[in-house]
Scaffold this active site. Structure first.
Site, short mmCIF file in Angstrom:
data_model
loop_
_atom_site.label_atom_id
_atom_site.label_comp_id
_atom_site.label_asym_id
_atom_site.label_seq_id
_atom_site.Cartn_x
_atom_site.Cartn_y
_atom_site.Cartn_z
N ASP A 57 0.82 -1.21 0.00
CA ASP A 57 0.00 0.00 0.00
C ASP A 57 0.86 1.26 0.00
OD1 ASP A 57 -2.94 0.66 0.09
OD2 ASP A 57 -2.16 2.02 1.60
N GLU A 95 -0.52 10.38 7.86
CA GLU A 95 -0.54 9.06 7.20
C GLU A 95 0.88 8.51 7.02
OE1 GLU A 95 -3.63 8.51 4.25
OE2 GLU A 95 -2.33 7.12 3.16
N GLU A 149 -10.73 6.91 -2.26
CA GLU A 149 -11.06 7.45 -0.94
C GLU A 149 -12.47 7.06 -0.48
OE1 GLU A 149 -8.20 7.95 -0.11
OE2 GLU A 149 -7.66 10.07 -0.09
N GLU A 218 -9.22 -1.93 -6.69
CA GLU A 218 -9.32 -1.90 -5.22
C GLU A 218 -9.67 -3.31 -4.71
OE1 GLU A 218 -8.53 0.25 -3.07
OE2 GLU A 218 -8.64 2.20 -4.02
C1 NSP Z 1 -5.27 0.48 -2.25
C2 NSP Z 1 -5.69 1.69 -1.49
N1 NSP Z 1 -6.83 2.35 -1.84
C3 NSP Z 1 -7.20 3.46 -1.10
C4 NSP Z 1 -6.46 3.92 -0.06
C5 NSP Z 1 -6.96 5.09 0.72
N2 NSP Z 1 -6.15 6.21 0.58
C6 NSP Z 1 -5.32 3.23 0.25
N3 NSP Z 1 -4.53 3.58 1.27
N4 NSP Z 1 -4.93 2.08 -0.45
#
Ligand code: NSP
EC number: 3.5.99.2
Length: 227
Positions: A57, A95, A149, A218
């Site tokens: 991520d 973050e 988001e 996603e």
């Molecule tokens: C794969 C993914 N998608 C969305 C997000 C949210 N910012 C994230 N951290 N990672």
């Protein structure tokens, strides 16, 4: 599945973002109720899976940041740039700090933080982010940001009855279900709904394709860390 957007420019009837979400099922629903996030609510994502997920991520977040930069460059008004800059501050501030503390806790060495071997799902998503950053219109950029988001707000917002004791799992939930994050998602959606009023049918259809593809990615991203 209906693939072309109604109307020929002018006001879009109803919410454009809701219209695209409806046409991105069953993938959108699968992201919102994924076994990965269900286990996260119970604090039961195994350490190695959480570690692998966060390492991948972090490579996604890097290009998401570049996409926010494209949004800053292509926005059509100063107030929109200010709002996007606020999100850049969150991604580079709290973050990034979360990733640093979690990587310390999970004993992730430097090379895995900076240049890990990428999963197939990460590669595919990064290509979409890079392509949209380089070639996308403002509406395209908003579309991909909205999927990334909004889908996260949706899985995180019910929240567990009790947060996991492990901060790595607990804060991944609270980063995505707080009032500030909800405000950002609501702004993104209303901004895209506003901008959609200026798009022609072809441009709206292109946003829909991007929305559907990002939603699929996603889903693949969570699947890659659960199957
Ligand atoms: C794969 C993914 N998608 C969305 C997000 C949210 N910012 C994230 N951290 N990672």
């Amino acid at each position: 599945m209906e693939s072309t957007a109604p109307g020929n420019g002018g006001e879009f009837p109803g919410e454009f973002t809701e219209w695209m979400r409806e046409r991105s099922e069953p993938d959108f629903g699968a992201v919102v109720a994924h076994p990965f996030t269900e286990a996260l609510f119970e604090g039961k994502v195994p350490r190695e899976r959480m570690r692998g997920y966060l390492v991948q991520d972090y490579q996604f977040v890097d290009l998401l940041l570049a996409l926010l930069g494209a949004g800053l460059a292509r926005a059509d008004r100063h107030t929109s740039r200010l709002r996007i800059a606020g999100s850049v501050a969150v991604v580079t501030g709290i973050e990034n700090d979360y990733f640093r503390r979690s990587f310390d806790e999970l004993e992730v060495p430097r090379h895995e933080r900076e240049a890990p071997e990428l999963d197939e799902a990460t590669v595919a998503f990064r290509e979409l982010l890079r392509d949209t950053t380089e070639r996308g219109s403002y509406a395209d950029v908003l579309t991909v940001l909205t999927v990334a988001e909004w889908s996260y707000l949706e899985w995180a917002s019910p929240g567990p009855e009790r947060l996991p004791e492990d901060f790595v799992q607990a804060e991944w939930i609270t980063l995505h279900n707080g009032a500030e994050f909800a405000d950002w998602v609501n702004w993104l959606r209303s901004e895209l709904d506003r901008v959609a009023g200026e798009l022609d049918e072809r441009e709206r259809a292109r946003c829909l394709r991007l929305f559907q593809l990002a939603t699929r990615y996603e889903r693949d991203f969570f699947d890659a860390h659960w199957q």
